[in-house]
Design a protein around this motif. Sequence first.
Motif, PDB file in Angstrom:
ATOM      1  N   SER A 157       0.827  -1.209   0.000  1.00  0.00           N
ATOM      2  CA  SER A 157       0.000   0.000   0.000  1.00  0.00           C
ATOM      3  C   SER A 157       0.858   1.255   0.000  1.00  0.00           C
ATOM      4  N   LEU A 158       1.892   1.273   0.845  1.00  0.00           N
ATOM      5  CA  LEU A 158       2.747   2.455   0.917  1.00  0.00           C
ATOM      6  C   LEU A 158       3.512   2.674  -0.388  1.00  0.00           C
ATOM      7  N   ASN A 159       3.976   1.583  -1.016  1.00  0.00           N
ATOM      8  CA  ASN A 159       4.673   1.718  -2.303  1.00  0.00           C
ATOM      9  C   ASN A 159       3.735   2.262  -3.378  1.00  0.00           C
ATOM     10  N   THR A 160       2.493   1.793  -3.367  1.00  0.00           N
ATOM     11  CA  THR A 160       1.505   2.275  -4.334  1.00  0.00           C
ATOM     12  C   THR A 160       1.247   3.761  -4.145  1.00  0.00           C
ATOM     13  N   ILE A 161       0.997   4.154  -2.897  1.00  0.00           N
ATOM     14  CA  ILE A 161       0.707   5.561  -2.618  1.00  0.00           C
ATOM     15  C   ILE A 161       1.921   6.429  -2.933  1.00  0.00           C
ATOM     16  N   SER A 162       3.114   5.927  -2.618  1.00  0.00           N
ATOM     17  CA  SER A 162       4.333   6.685  -2.898  1.00  0.00           C
ATOM     18  C   SER A 162       4.483   6.961  -4.392  1.00  0.00           C
ATOM     19  N   GLY A 163       4.297   5.913  -5.207  1.00  0.00           N
ATOM     20  CA  GLY A 163       4.396   6.096  -6.657  1.00  0.00           C
ATOM     21  C   GLY A 163       3.348   7.056  -7.190  1.00  0.00           C
ATOM     22  N   THR A 164       2.136   6.963  -6.648  1.00  0.00           N
ATOM     23  CA  THR A 164       1.052   7.846  -7.092  1.00  0.00           C
ATOM     24  C   THR A 164       1.335   9.293  -6.718  1.00  0.00           C
ATOM     25  N   VAL A 165       1.763   9.514  -5.470  1.00  0.00           N
ATOM     26  CA  VAL A 165       2.066  10.877  -5.012  1.00  0.00           C
ATOM     27  C   VAL A 165       3.210  11.471  -5.838  1.00  0.00           C
ATOM     28  N   TYR A 166       4.226  10.663  -6.102  1.00  0.00           N
ATOM     29  CA  TYR A 166       5.374  11.158  -6.864  1.00  0.00           C
ATOM     30  C   TYR A 166       4.964  11.547  -8.284  1.00  0.00           C
ATOM     31  N   GLU A 167       4.225  10.676  -8.962  1.00  0.00           N
ATOM     32  CA  GLU A 167       3.847  10.938 -10.351  1.00  0.00           C
ATOM     33  C   GLU A 167       2.873  12.105 -10.469  1.00  0.00           C
ATOM     34  N   ASP A 168       1.900  12.173  -9.552  1.00  0.00           N
ATOM     35  CA  ASP A 168       0.825  13.160  -9.691  1.00  0.00           C
ATOM     36  C   ASP A 168       1.159  14.520  -9.104  1.00  0.00           C
ATOM     37  N   TYR A 169       2.130  14.568  -8.186  1.00  0.00           N
ATOM     38  CA  TYR A 169       2.385  15.840  -7.512  1.00  0.00           C
ATOM     39  C   TYR A 169       3.832  16.319  -7.655  1.00  0.00           C
ATOM     40  N   PHE A 170       4.790  15.448  -7.339  1.00  0.00           N
ATOM     41  CA  PHE A 170       6.181  15.887  -7.305  1.00  0.00           C
ATOM     42  C   PHE A 170       6.783  16.047  -8.699  1.00  0.00           C
ATOM     43  N   SER A 171       6.499  15.094  -9.579  1.00  0.00           N
ATOM     44  CA  SER A 171       7.153  15.119 -10.889  1.00  0.00           C
ATOM     45  C   SER A 171       6.733  16.316 -11.736  1.00  0.00           C
ATOM     46  N   ILE A 172       5.543  16.862 -11.494  1.00  0.00           N
ATOM     47  CA  ILE A 172       5.068  17.974 -12.333  1.00  0.00           C
ATOM     48  C   ILE A 172       5.795  19.278 -12.008  1.00  0.00           C
TER      49      ILE A 172
END
Length: 394
Positions: A157-172
């Motif tokens: 769960s934490l890995n999933t949320i981490s990847g989602t947060v990174y792609e949707d918020y940090f990478s932009i």
Amino acid sequence: MLIIIVIGCVTAGGPANIYRINSEGHRLEIFNMDPNPFARNTFWTVTFGMSILWISHLGIHPSSIQRFTALPRYKDAVKVVWWFTIGLNIINLFSIVIGLLLYARYHNCDPLATKLISRTDQIVPLYIMDIAGYISGLRGIIISGVVCSSLGTMSASLNTISGTVYEDYFSIFSSKRPTDGQASFAMKVIVVVLGLICVSLVYVVEKLGSIMQTVVSLTSVSNGAVVYIFTYGIVCPWGTSVGALSGLISSVVFVSWILIGAQSAIAEGRLEFPGKITSVDGCSSDLVTEIVYNFTQTYEGVGSPVVTDGTVPLIYQLSYWHYVTIGVLVGFFVGLAVDLIFGMQDLNSLDPDLIAPQLQRFVLEKQKTTSNDSVKKDYTLVKLKSDNENEEIN
């Protein structure tokens, strides 16, 4: 779970004796068909609530979608869901059997009333210590099994949320694409931060009542809103981003309001759900005092009663299984209302690929009959050649 069931059946005198004790204690309640929406656990509340929750977990949640897309074919994803369903039903069946074993063991000496435990969630560890404490090493095996399964779920769960947060918020916010090493480091930092938040919230969750109600209630806030916005996009091609986001925000706010009000009433003791009849008649004399009888339950009817002090609003007494359904309905109501007021998507200018296949024949047929030569749009089909060059076909 199998070890606990085998030892428990032997200790309780066999399946027939377990069935008899649970039947006499009004525990074998298979179907409660009460349509009352304020009844906590009925056939209807669980059916509607769990259906939407599983749609959220399997049809939308990134942890499931990432696994589906990692498979080579659609058929493989279908097989995974079937195996998951079989495994989940087996685990649920084991949980039911353990519940029957617990009551058979403590039907005449309620550990909660005698203060052997302070929460109902602690009864399974107590039971393991009680029936298998004399077997050297068994307690360690069971504890390690629980910890491993919990850590496995949390890790995924934490890995999933981490990847989602990174792609949707940090990478932009990055001007250039980070390297794989930088991305990996960033996601690890996100996992650590999320893990610390989860650990700190333990002190909050332990004050919110039983773990089952707490989990379903808290996840309903997001699950109802997410199921709404995906479903709205699928079945309402004329919807706009303004309407969708308005419904999403309204869903989260409304369900959060109900949740906070209900949990506050529970924490303050103004809203209670007495359990089925319990007894301390079989306890040893050193555990039984006059005050212990005040903590036993006396209800013998169907389901669980909802008891208030008269100050709790009716909306807060609603079954927690309905929170997710309310979230979906509120989202649709607000989303449609906003789109009706401020204008809907023009279907004639909408790319057909953005319309669900099940709706295309209805929507596209409407496009064809209502459009004229001045608004008609020719869409170009693109076929991929074997040499990776595109060939346009009218």
